[in-house]
Design an enzyme around this catalytic site. Sequence first.
Site, PDB file in Angstrom:
ATOM      1  N   GLY A  54       0.847  -1.200   0.000  1.00 17.60           N
ATOM      2  CA  GLY A  54       0.000   0.000   0.000  1.00 17.60           C
ATOM      3  C   GLY A  54       0.873   1.237   0.000  1.00 17.60           C
ATOM      4  O   GLY A  54       2.061   1.160   0.335  1.00 17.60           O
ATOM      5  N   CYS A  81       5.428  -5.965   1.543  1.00 14.80           N
ATOM      6  CA  CYS A  81       5.785  -4.536   1.539  1.00 14.80           C
ATOM      7  C   CYS A  81       5.109  -3.810   2.713  1.00 14.80           C
ATOM      8  O   CYS A  81       5.472  -4.041   3.862  1.00 14.80           O
ATOM      9  CB  CYS A  81       5.416  -3.929   0.191  1.00 14.80           C
ATOM     10  SG  CYS A  81       6.167  -2.324  -0.047  1.00 14.80           S
ATOM     11  N   TYR A  82       4.082  -2.998   2.466  1.00 14.28           N
ATOM     12  CA  TYR A  82       3.397  -2.333   3.583  1.00 14.28           C
ATOM     13  C   TYR A  82       2.905  -3.370   4.587  1.00 14.28           C
ATOM     14  O   TYR A  82       2.949  -3.157   5.808  1.00 14.28           O
ATOM     15  CB  TYR A  82       2.221  -1.496   3.062  1.00 14.28           C
ATOM     16  CG  TYR A  82       1.441  -0.798   4.158  1.00 14.28           C
ATOM     17  CD1 TYR A  82       1.838   0.440   4.643  1.00 14.28           C
ATOM     18  CD2 TYR A  82       0.308  -1.395   4.724  1.00 14.28           C
ATOM     19  CE1 TYR A  82       1.128   1.071   5.664  1.00 14.28           C
ATOM     20  CE2 TYR A  82      -0.396  -0.777   5.739  1.00 14.28           C
ATOM     21  CZ  TYR A  82       0.014   0.462   6.207  1.00 14.28           C
ATOM     22  OH  TYR A  82      -0.680   1.079   7.214  1.00 14.28           O
ATOM     23  N   HIS A 168       7.896  -7.278  -3.848  1.00 10.70           N
ATOM     24  CA  HIS A 168       6.588  -7.735  -4.342  1.00 10.70           C
ATOM     25  C   HIS A 168       6.717  -9.065  -5.086  1.00 10.70           C
ATOM     26  O   HIS A 168       7.069  -9.076  -6.259  1.00 10.70           O
ATOM     27  CB  HIS A 168       5.993  -6.679  -5.282  1.00 10.70           C
ATOM     28  CG  HIS A 168       5.545  -5.458  -4.548  1.00 10.70           C
ATOM     29  ND1 HIS A 168       4.295  -5.328  -4.004  1.00 10.70           N
ATOM     30  CD2 HIS A 168       6.202  -4.324  -4.235  1.00 10.70           C
ATOM     31  CE1 HIS A 168       4.192  -4.162  -3.396  1.00 10.70           C
ATOM     32  NE2 HIS A 168       5.328  -3.535  -3.520  1.00 10.70           N
ATOM     33  N   GLU A 170       4.415 -10.839  -6.176  1.00 12.12           N
ATOM     34  CA  GLU A 170       3.302 -11.021  -7.115  1.00 12.12           C
ATOM     35  C   GLU A 170       3.571 -10.439  -8.496  1.00 12.12           C
ATOM     36  O   GLU A 170       2.874 -10.773  -9.446  1.00 12.12           O
ATOM     37  CB  GLU A 170       2.004 -10.420  -6.533  1.00 12.12           C
ATOM     38  CG  GLU A 170       1.966  -8.896  -6.425  1.00 12.12           C
ATOM     39  CD  GLU A 170       2.642  -8.322  -5.173  1.00 12.12           C
ATOM     40  OE1 GLU A 170       3.542  -8.981  -4.628  1.00 12.12           O
ATOM     41  OE2 GLU A 170       2.293  -7.208  -4.764  1.00 12.12           O
ATOM     42  N   SER A 222     -25.725  -9.988 -23.674  1.00 15.85           N
ATOM     43  CA  SER A 222     -25.195  -8.786 -24.314  1.00 15.85           C
ATOM     44  C   SER A 222     -24.484  -9.146 -25.612  1.00 15.85           C
ATOM     45  O   SER A 222     -24.137  -8.281 -26.401  1.00 15.85           O
ATOM     46  CB  SER A 222     -24.201  -8.101 -23.377  1.00 15.85           C
ATOM     47  OG  SER A 222     -23.035  -8.899 -23.282  1.00 15.85           O
ATOM     48  N   GLY A 223     -24.243 -10.454 -25.795  1.00 16.66           N
ATOM     49  CA  GLY A 223     -23.453 -10.876 -26.949  1.00 16.66           C
ATOM     50  C   GLY A 223     -21.999 -11.041 -26.556  1.00 16.66           C
ATOM     51  O   GLY A 223     -21.217 -11.628 -27.279  1.00 16.66           O
ATOM     52  N   VAL A 225     -18.829 -12.412 -24.068  1.00 18.30           N
ATOM     53  CA  VAL A 225     -18.535 -13.780 -23.651  1.00 18.30           C
ATOM     54  C   VAL A 225     -19.137 -14.097 -22.274  1.00 18.30           C
ATOM     55  O   VAL A 225     -19.642 -15.205 -22.049  1.00 18.30           O
ATOM     56  CB  VAL A 225     -17.000 -14.054 -23.722  1.00 18.30           C
ATOM     57  CG1 VAL A 225     -16.228 -13.159 -22.800  1.00 18.30           C
ATOM     58  CG2 VAL A 225     -16.682 -15.497 -23.456  1.00 18.30           C
ATOM     59  N   ASP A 226     -19.157 -13.122 -21.364  1.00 13.59           N
ATOM     60  CA  ASP A 226     -19.585 -13.422 -19.985  1.00 13.59           C
ATOM     61  C   ASP A 226     -21.038 -13.882 -19.927  1.00 13.59           C
ATOM     62  O   ASP A 226     -21.350 -14.913 -19.343  1.00 13.59           O
ATOM     63  CB  ASP A 226     -19.420 -12.200 -19.072  1.00 13.59           C
ATOM     64  CG  ASP A 226     -18.052 -11.576 -19.211  1.00 13.59           C
ATOM     65  OD1 ASP A 226     -17.119 -12.323 -19.541  1.00 13.59           O
ATOM     66  OD2 ASP A 226     -17.927 -10.362 -19.014  1.00 13.59           O
ATOM     67  N   SER A 227     -21.939 -13.080 -20.524  1.00 10.72           N
ATOM     68  CA  SER A 227     -23.350 -13.454 -20.405  1.00 10.72           C
ATOM     69  C   SER A 227     -23.651 -14.697 -21.240  1.00 10.72           C
ATOM     70  O   SER A 227     -24.543 -15.483 -20.897  1.00 10.72           O
ATOM     71  CB  SER A 227     -24.262 -12.289 -20.796  1.00 10.72           C
ATOM     72  OG  SER A 227     -23.961 -11.827 -22.077  1.00 10.72           O
ATOM     73  N   LYS A 367     -11.876 -12.644 -16.231  1.00 11.45           N
ATOM     74  CA  LYS A 367     -12.391 -12.976 -17.557  1.00 11.45           C
ATOM     75  C   LYS A 367     -11.750 -14.239 -18.151  1.00 11.45           C
ATOM     76  O   LYS A 367     -12.430 -15.044 -18.777  1.00 11.45           O
ATOM     77  CB  LYS A 367     -12.189 -11.804 -18.510  1.00 11.45           C
ATOM     78  CG  LYS A 367     -13.026 -11.943 -19.743  1.00 11.45           C
ATOM     79  CD  LYS A 367     -13.141 -10.659 -20.511  1.00 11.45           C
ATOM     80  CE  LYS A 367     -14.459 -10.514 -21.175  1.00 11.45           C
ATOM     81  NZ  LYS A 367     -15.375  -9.656 -20.431  1.00 11.45           N
TER      82      LYS A 367
END
Length: 511
Positions: A54, A81-82, A168, A170, A222-223, A225-227, A367
């Site tokens: 942070g 870190c923080y 870090h 990550e 919605s067209g 990929v998710d929906s 996603k």
Amino acid sequence: MKNGVLILDFGSQYTKLIARRVRELKVYSEIMPFNVNIEKIKNFQPGAIILSGGPSSVYGEKSPKIKPEILELGIPILGICYGLQLIAYLFKMKVAPAKNREYGFANLEIVRRSRLLKNVKNNSKVWMSHGDKISQYPEDFIVTGKTKNTEITVIESNKRNIFGVQFHPEVIHTKEGKKIIYNFLFEISNLKSDWDMENFIKSSITKIKKKVGTQKIMLGLSGGVDSTVLALLLRKSIGNQLIPVFIDTGLLRKNEYKDLMDKFKNQLNLNVHGVDASKIFLKNLKKIRSPERKRKIIGKTFIDTFRSVEEKIGKVNFFAQGTLYPDVIESNSVSGPSVKIKSHHNVGGLPKNIEWKIIEPFRELFKDEVREIGKDLGLSEIFINRHPFPGPGLAVRIIGEIREDKVKKLQSADEILIEELNNFKIYNKVWQAFVVLLPVKSVGVMGDIRTYENVAVIRIVESIDGMTADWYPAPYDFLKKVANRIVNEVKGINRVTYDLTSKPPGTIEWE
Ligand code: XMP
């Protein structure tokens, strides 16, 4: 049952990366704000806790802190870190401003072999980004790693099950970062590597069935990929209790409504209810210029349209949305220190008084994870690789007032861009590409005649999850072709520019 890793967020730009890294190792992870109620932590039953980095200094008056109780829960903790400095601070040790702010690469020297540093190569590169450093380490801890500028870089207490790193792990710049996270998850916290999409599908189906019983779910397609993936998952769970609805908002890409209705019905065998609501959307958006007002109006018009479907087909109990984790983070600010950027219609833009219960099975997913589910459920590449398309559609790409003639102009320019992306084989290499229409006119000359027409912007970005993005360094011949075609073929646009803004500081969409 242990529930994976809880990440407490202190506002680092890298917090979401921690979640991704943990999930890449097939362990479930969730981010919560640093000040989340301790009861909520206990209910979550984490198998391990990570304290993120942070921007604050632990001595800052308003700096984010956690209750020392959290360190006593007996759950393995890794401070980054923080997070490391906070551990030292909570054990009443000294944290002081470093002489030089350390930002960039350093070499990690392993002072002592330990569980956290198992198999980590000596002198490997690590990524530092800190102003303070700890100058004294707590009792019961040992120092296992240092760098040239930072004597106390890695601390570990086997007795307390608490660990901390100043760098870090990550970020990809830290060469052995993944190993360190691996060691924390498996050597120290004894977590199981069992988070994968097949498991997710199985457990979601059970949960959805139990929650919904014999009731009905309406789903807005919605067209994107998710929906679409969600439609397949829900159909697999509850069969024809699912009511998929596809609305023509008048703000879709050219021919998209017809094309997609056809694909939904014939390729996916979905029993879709199509509704042409384009006139109502355009009417409601008349003279509206503010991006947030547009989003709110669109959210409400969507719901009104769904209600009109319910009137025809009978009572619906649930409303499903393909909301993803980044939408939740950006819109609702689950991470304490971050601020709301936009009301995504999926989340923040919905009216408060909806009568349906909301069901969002992908709320915790990124996603790429949804794409994997899509593949597992047999969705074709054409759907899987489609670029994301925002719910408010072209409304957030027409800056200023929305009118039908502007929508047509933008649709034509956008069609050219997509065609050329496919011709140049760029479409599948980038996260998203689209055209934005500006309410600005410029002077030009065509065939000896003065023109005074609108300016269009091409926006193409690369991204992993939409949370951050870089503008795409598109080949010149591609840009030349697209710009040429737009100016020549689209009446009303006489100038084309390319957007060179990354996210942050820009966002992907213009509004
Ligand atoms: P921004 O513009 O916030 O967009 O950087 C990040 C990603 O989210 C998409 N987006 C939306 N998707 N409803 C959606 O379903 C929305 O209201 C919305 N706004 C932005 C955007 O296209 C990008 O992929």
